[in-house]
Design a protein around this motif. Structure first.
Motif, mmCIF file in Angstrom:
data_model
loop_
_atom_site.group_PDB
_atom_site.id
_atom_site.type_symbol
_atom_site.label_atom_id
_atom_site.label_comp_id
_atom_site.label_asym_id
_atom_site.label_seq_id
_atom_site.Cartn_x
_atom_site.Cartn_y
_atom_site.Cartn_z
ATOM 1 N N SER A 214 0.848 -1.196 0.000
ATOM 2 C CA SER A 214 0.000 0.000 0.000
ATOM 3 C C SER A 214 0.877 1.236 0.000
ATOM 4 N N VAL A 215 0.446 2.263 -0.708
ATOM 5 C CA VAL A 215 1.227 3.495 -0.779
ATOM 6 C C VAL A 215 0.282 4.649 -1.093
ATOM 7 N N SER A 216 0.560 5.810 -0.547
ATOM 8 C CA SER A 216 -0.275 6.978 -0.838
ATOM 9 C C SER A 216 0.292 7.720 -2.049
ATOM 10 N N VAL A 217 -0.534 8.581 -2.633
ATOM 11 C CA VAL A 217 -0.092 9.378 -3.776
ATOM 12 C C VAL A 217 1.124 10.218 -3.390
ATOM 13 N N GLN A 218 1.103 10.811 -2.187
ATOM 14 C CA GLN A 218 2.226 11.638 -1.741
ATOM 15 C C GLN A 218 3.495 10.807 -1.581
ATOM 16 N N GLU A 219 3.357 9.596 -1.075
ATOM 17 C CA GLU A 219 4.532 8.723 -0.910
ATOM 18 C C GLU A 219 5.146 8.382 -2.263
ATOM 19 N N VAL A 248 -13.379 7.418 -7.138
ATOM 20 C CA VAL A 248 -12.342 6.391 -7.075
ATOM 21 C C VAL A 248 -11.299 6.787 -6.035
ATOM 22 N N ARG A 249 -11.195 5.980 -4.978
ATOM 23 C CA ARG A 249 -10.303 6.327 -3.872
ATOM 24 C C ARG A 249 -9.017 5.504 -3.870
ATOM 25 N N GLU A 250 -9.015 4.359 -4.569
ATOM 26 C CA GLU A 250 -7.787 3.567 -4.614
ATOM 27 C C GLU A 250 -7.673 2.836 -5.937
ATOM 28 N N VAL A 251 -6.432 2.659 -6.353
ATOM 29 C CA VAL A 251 -6.116 1.944 -7.576
ATOM 30 C C VAL A 251 -5.144 0.840 -7.216
ATOM 31 N N ILE A 252 -5.411 -0.361 -7.712
ATOM 32 C CA ILE A 252 -4.559 -1.505 -7.411
ATOM 33 C C ILE A 252 -3.777 -1.879 -8.663
ATOM 34 N N GLY A 272 -0.040 -7.205 -5.313
ATOM 35 C CA GLY A 272 0.151 -5.962 -6.031
ATOM 36 C C GLY A 272 0.309 -4.801 -5.067
ATOM 37 N N THR A 273 0.078 -3.605 -5.566
ATOM 38 C CA THR A 273 0.193 -2.380 -4.748
ATOM 39 C C THR A 273 -1.087 -1.574 -4.830
ATOM 40 N N ARG A 274 -1.604 -1.223 -3.674
ATOM 41 C CA ARG A 274 -2.758 -0.326 -3.605
ATOM 42 C C ARG A 274 -2.254 1.115 -3.476
ATOM 43 N N ILE A 275 -2.681 1.954 -4.410
ATOM 44 C CA ILE A 275 -2.384 3.386 -4.315
ATOM 45 C C ILE A 275 -3.626 4.058 -3.752
ATOM 46 N N ILE A 276 -3.461 4.748 -2.634
ATOM 47 C CA ILE A 276 -4.608 5.264 -1.910
ATOM 48 C C ILE A 276 -4.595 6.783 -1.890
ATOM 49 N N ARG A 277 -5.755 7.372 -2.138
ATOM 50 C CA ARG A 277 -5.889 8.819 -1.992
ATOM 51 C C ARG A 277 -6.235 9.119 -0.541
#
Length: 279
Positions: A214-219, A248-252, A272-277
């Motif tokens: 998991s990772v945020s947009v800022q990260e 849409v709050r997250e993209v995997i 995979g990786t979840r990109i979270i807003r």
């Protein structure tokens, strides 16, 4: 809009997330995926989970432009879309690639219906702010979610080519990630799956590369600045970020070659990786 369509559209907003998911994939990536990937799509469809596919096709567009002797250039990473280029964009996206994906799904027993954003005014668009520089490239202003829901209700998997249209009938080349995010948002889903040829976003931990769950947009932006995300991975993660739009709050991000990858993601497996807003 008549009452039937209004009811269907309301169903999209309230109940679609449990039954439908939006998947974005590049045309060249989809074409290279194993048959088992399409069998997984078929199985999900037969079990009542309806995939909605939005695809790209940049490499094939470039290849066809070269064959036809049509010059193309990029401005800040975006293809400058003149009228002759737009003809090829539509021919490739709405034609050859779209139908190839439909054939791959149908060949394994799935049911798919291919269309572009022009059909029925599915993806409504306007010129991007710097259209004077890059030509007929568009931003999405609306998506006719009831058309997608109608196709799903008929038992077909929508396969959507990202060509948009405005009220005058002018076509626009839409970035596939932007189109996918808009489709997911208008359908009312909160997450999207982006199928790529990488297992996710990698980070070096104790000398070994590991997939970040998991990772945020800022990260992500921070990792680009520090060089931890580099080279060909930068456009992949930026493309995934572009899908985070509206609801849409997250993209995997997942590797499409992994066995039953879509089923596993939808069951909640950490892969995979979840990109979270973040709020």
């Amino acid at each position: 809009m008549n009452s039937t369509l209004q009811n269907e559209s309301a169903g999209v907003e309230k109940g679609t997330e449990k039954q439908t998911f939006v998947m974005k994939c590049g045309g060249s990536t989809l074409a290279a995926l194993p048959e088992s990937f399409f069998e997984d799509l078929r199985d999900l469809q037969s079990q009542g989970t309806q995939p909605v596919i939005v695809h790209g096709g940049g490499p094939a567009i470039s290849e066809n432009l070269a064959k036809l002797g049509i010059e193309t250039e990029f401005v800040n990473g975006l293809r400058k879309t003149t009228e002759p280029v737009l003809d090829v964009v539509e021919m490739v996206l709405a034609g050859s690639i779209n139908k190839q994906i439909v054939r791959l799904i149908e060949r394994v027993g799935g049911h798919a219906l291919g269309l572009s954003g022009v059909d029925g005014g599915l993806i409504q668009a306007k010129p991007v702010a710097n259209h004077a520089e890059i030509g007929w490239v568009g931003d999405v202003t609306g998506v006719q979610a009831e058309i997608i829901q109608g196709i799903v209700n008929m038992g077909y998997m929508p396969v959507i080519a990202p060509v948009g249209v405005d009220a005058t009938g002018q076509r626009y080349n839409i970035n596939a990630d932007t189109a996918a995010g808009a489709v997911a948002s208008h359908l009312g889903v909160s997450r999207m799956i982006v199928v790529t040829d990488v297992p996710g976003i990698m980070k070096t931990v104790n000398g070994a590369k590991k997939v970040l769950p998991s990772v945020s947009v800022q990260e992500i932006e921070d990792m680009i600045q520090t060089g931890e995300i580099y080279g060909g991975m930068i456009p992949k993660v930026r493309a995934a970020i572009a899908c985070i739009h509206g609801k849409v709050r997250e993209v995997i991000i997942v590797d499409g070659s992994e066995p039953q990858i879509l089923s596993r993601v939808l069951k909640g497996e950490t892969i995979g990786t979840r990109i979270i807003r973040m709020q």
